[in-house]
Design a protein around this motif. Sequence first.
Motif, PDB file in Angstrom:
ATOM      1  N   LEU A   9      11.457 -36.568 -43.029  1.00 18.94           N
ATOM      2  CA  LEU A   9      11.315 -37.231 -44.324  1.00 18.94           C
ATOM      3  C   LEU A   9       9.887 -37.742 -44.510  1.00 18.94           C
ATOM      4  CD1 LEU A   9      14.695 -39.174 -44.531  1.00 18.94           C
ATOM      5  CD2 LEU A   9      14.015 -37.141 -45.816  1.00 18.94           C
ATOM      6  N   GLU A  10       9.033 -37.506 -43.515  1.00 16.37           N
ATOM      7  CA  GLU A  10       7.633 -37.913 -43.592  1.00 16.37           C
ATOM      8  C   GLU A  10       6.936 -37.115 -44.692  1.00 16.37           C
ATOM      9  OE1 GLU A  10       3.669 -37.520 -40.867  1.00 16.37           O
ATOM     10  OE2 GLU A  10       5.565 -37.827 -39.851  1.00 16.37           O
ATOM     11  N   GLU A  11       6.114 -37.804 -45.476  1.00 14.21           N
ATOM     12  CA  GLU A  11       5.371 -37.152 -46.559  1.00 14.21           C
ATOM     13  C   GLU A  11       3.912 -36.976 -46.162  1.00 14.21           C
ATOM     14  OE1 GLU A  11       5.826 -39.235 -50.234  1.00 14.21           O
ATOM     15  OE2 GLU A  11       7.985 -38.970 -50.262  1.00 14.21           O
ATOM     16  N   SER A  12       3.287 -35.983 -46.752  1.00  7.86           N
ATOM     17  CA  SER A  12       1.860 -35.757 -46.575  1.00  7.86           C
ATOM     18  C   SER A  12       1.276 -35.602 -47.970  1.00  7.86           C
ATOM     19  CB  SER A  12       1.611 -34.488 -45.755  1.00  7.86           C
ATOM     20  OG  SER A  12       0.242 -34.189 -45.719  1.00  7.86           O
ATOM     21  N   ARG A  13       0.631 -36.663 -48.460  1.00 12.34           N
ATOM     22  CA  ARG A  13       0.071 -36.593 -49.804  1.00 12.34           C
ATOM     23  C   ARG A  13      -1.142 -37.498 -49.934  1.00 12.34           C
ATOM     24  NH1 ARG A  13       2.938 -40.764 -53.319  1.00 12.34           N
ATOM     25  NH2 ARG A  13       4.409 -41.724 -51.913  1.00 12.34           N
ATOM     26  N   LEU A  14      -1.855 -37.278 -51.005  1.00 10.84           N
ATOM     27  CA  LEU A  14      -3.045 -38.069 -51.278  1.00 10.84           C
ATOM     28  C   LEU A  14      -2.653 -39.461 -51.754  1.00 10.84           C
ATOM     29  CD1 LEU A  14      -4.955 -35.327 -53.291  1.00 10.84           C
ATOM     30  CD2 LEU A  14      -5.235 -35.905 -50.878  1.00 10.84           C
ATOM     31  N   THR A  15      -3.435 -40.450 -51.421  1.00  9.59           N
ATOM     32  CA  THR A  15      -3.187 -41.813 -51.875  1.00  9.59           C
ATOM     33  C   THR A  15      -3.222 -41.863 -53.393  1.00  9.59           C
ATOM     34  OG1 THR A  15      -4.219 -42.692 -49.880  1.00  9.59           O
ATOM     35  CG2 THR A  15      -3.974 -44.210 -51.725  1.00  9.59           C
ATOM     36  N   GLY A  16      -2.207 -42.444 -53.984  1.00  7.01           N
ATOM     37  CA  GLY A  16      -2.143 -42.599 -55.435  1.00  7.01           C
ATOM     38  C   GLY A  16      -1.663 -41.371 -56.185  1.00  7.01           C
ATOM     39  N   VAL A  17      -1.273 -40.317 -55.466  1.00  5.79           N
ATOM     40  CA  VAL A  17      -0.783 -39.101 -56.115  1.00  5.79           C
ATOM     41  C   VAL A  17       0.685 -38.927 -55.769  1.00  5.79           C
ATOM     42  CG1 VAL A  17      -1.009 -36.590 -56.283  1.00  5.79           C
ATOM     43  CG2 VAL A  17      -3.043 -37.995 -56.026  1.00  5.79           C
ATOM     44  N   ASP A  18       1.531 -38.883 -56.776  1.00  4.87           N
ATOM     45  CA  ASP A  18       2.958 -38.689 -56.588  1.00  4.87           C
ATOM     46  C   ASP A  18       3.222 -37.314 -55.981  1.00  4.87           C
ATOM     47  OD1 ASP A  18       5.640 -37.542 -58.014  1.00  4.87           O
ATOM     48  OD2 ASP A  18       5.828 -39.672 -57.550  1.00  4.87           O
ATOM     49  N   ALA A  19       4.224 -37.211 -55.133  1.00  7.92           N
ATOM     50  CA  ALA A  19       4.548 -35.940 -54.475  1.00  7.92           C
ATOM     51  C   ALA A  19       4.906 -34.838 -55.470  1.00  7.92           C
ATOM     52  CB  ALA A  19       5.702 -36.135 -53.493  1.00  7.92           C
ATOM     53  N   TRP A  20       5.308 -35.209 -56.684  1.00 14.22           N
ATOM     54  CA  TRP A  20       5.699 -34.218 -57.693  1.00 14.22           C
ATOM     55  C   TRP A  20       4.597 -33.944 -58.698  1.00 14.22           C
ATOM     56  CZ3 TRP A  20       9.513 -31.204 -56.554  1.00 14.22           C
ATOM     57  CH2 TRP A  20      10.423 -31.653 -55.602  1.00 14.22           C
ATOM     58  N   SER A  21       3.444 -34.548 -58.504  1.00 16.93           N
ATOM     59  CA  SER A  21       2.302 -34.293 -59.379  1.00 16.93           C
ATOM     60  C   SER A  21       1.804 -32.865 -59.188  1.00 16.93           C
ATOM     61  CB  SER A  21       1.170 -35.268 -59.048  1.00 16.93           C
ATOM     62  OG  SER A  21      -0.033 -34.852 -59.642  1.00 16.93           O
ATOM     63  N   PRO A  22       1.372 -32.205 -60.258  1.00 21.44           N
ATOM     64  CA  PRO A  22       0.788 -30.874 -60.108  1.00 21.44           C
ATOM     65  C   PRO A  22      -0.462 -30.865 -59.228  1.00 21.44           C
ATOM     66  CG  PRO A  22       1.209 -31.354 -62.426  1.00 21.44           C
ATOM     67  CD  PRO A  22       1.461 -32.619 -61.657  1.00 21.44           C
ATOM     68  N   LEU A  23      -1.093 -32.023 -59.042  1.00 21.99           N
ATOM     69  CA  LEU A  23      -2.298 -32.134 -58.222  1.00 21.99           C
ATOM     70  C   LEU A  23      -2.003 -32.391 -56.746  1.00 21.99           C
ATOM     71  CD1 LEU A  23      -4.460 -34.304 -60.633  1.00 21.99           C
ATOM     72  CD2 LEU A  23      -4.461 -31.816 -60.364  1.00 21.99           C
ATOM     73  N   ALA A  24      -0.768 -32.737 -56.428  1.00 19.39           N
ATOM     74  CA  ALA A  24      -0.417 -33.056 -55.044  1.00 19.39           C
ATOM     75  C   ALA A  24      -0.408 -31.800 -54.179  1.00 19.39           C
ATOM     76  CB  ALA A  24       0.948 -33.725 -54.992  1.00 19.39           C
ATOM     77  N   PRO A  25      -0.885 -31.928 -52.943  1.00 14.50           N
ATOM     78  CA  PRO A  25      -0.809 -30.787 -52.033  1.00 14.50           C
ATOM     79  C   PRO A  25       0.654 -30.479 -51.698  1.00 14.50           C
ATOM     80  CG  PRO A  25      -1.606 -32.734 -50.879  1.00 14.50           C
ATOM     81  CD  PRO A  25      -1.485 -33.099 -52.320  1.00 14.50           C
ATOM     82  N   ILE A  26       0.927 -29.242 -51.343  1.00 11.76           N
ATOM     83  CA  ILE A  26       2.265 -28.825 -50.927  1.00 11.76           C
ATOM     84  C   ILE A  26       2.199 -28.564 -49.433  1.00 11.76           C
ATOM     85  CG2 ILE A  26       4.075 -27.083 -51.152  1.00 11.76           C
ATOM     86  CD1 ILE A  26       3.013 -26.561 -54.004  1.00 11.76           C
ATOM     87  N   SER A  27       2.801 -29.440 -48.656  1.00 12.74           N
ATOM     88  CA  SER A  27       2.849 -29.277 -47.213  1.00 12.74           C
ATOM     89  C   SER A  27       4.258 -28.834 -46.842  1.00 12.74           C
ATOM     90  CB  SER A  27       2.508 -30.589 -46.501  1.00 12.74           C
ATOM     91  OG  SER A  27       2.688 -30.442 -45.111  1.00 12.74           O
ATOM     92  N   LEU A  28       4.400 -27.592 -46.431  1.00 15.18           N
ATOM     93  CA  LEU A  28       5.712 -27.033 -46.127  1.00 15.18           C
ATOM     94  C   LEU A  28       6.382 -27.701 -44.933  1.00 15.18           C
ATOM     95  CD1 LEU A  28       4.879 -23.275 -46.728  1.00 15.18           C
ATOM     96  CD2 LEU A  28       5.851 -24.926 -48.345  1.00 15.18           C
ATOM     97  N   ALA A  29       5.602 -28.412 -44.128  1.00 19.02           N
ATOM     98  CA  ALA A  29       6.143 -29.104 -42.964  1.00 19.02           C
ATOM     99  C   ALA A  29       6.610 -30.523 -43.287  1.00 19.02           C
ATOM    100  CB  ALA A  29       5.095 -29.159 -41.858  1.00 19.02           C
TER     101      ALA A  29
END
Length: 75
Positions: A9-29
Amino acid sequence: MPGDDEPTLEESRLTGVDAWSPLAPISLAHHPANRCEVWACRACGKPFLRYTEYGGYYEDRRIRELDPRRIQGQS
């Protein structure tokens, strides 16, 4: 943990960017991409990630375009 088949359930995302934002990275892990299914739009054929969040009394279905430029390597 060795022998643990449950996706993290650990997330990998940029600070201040929602995981569902089009700008958020997609980490398959990481969550939520590691619990998504890949679907394709019936109209245009573009791939997207489909995820269902199960809350106490509801289901929240979410989709996100699968942009290959946003996919990160495994970490």
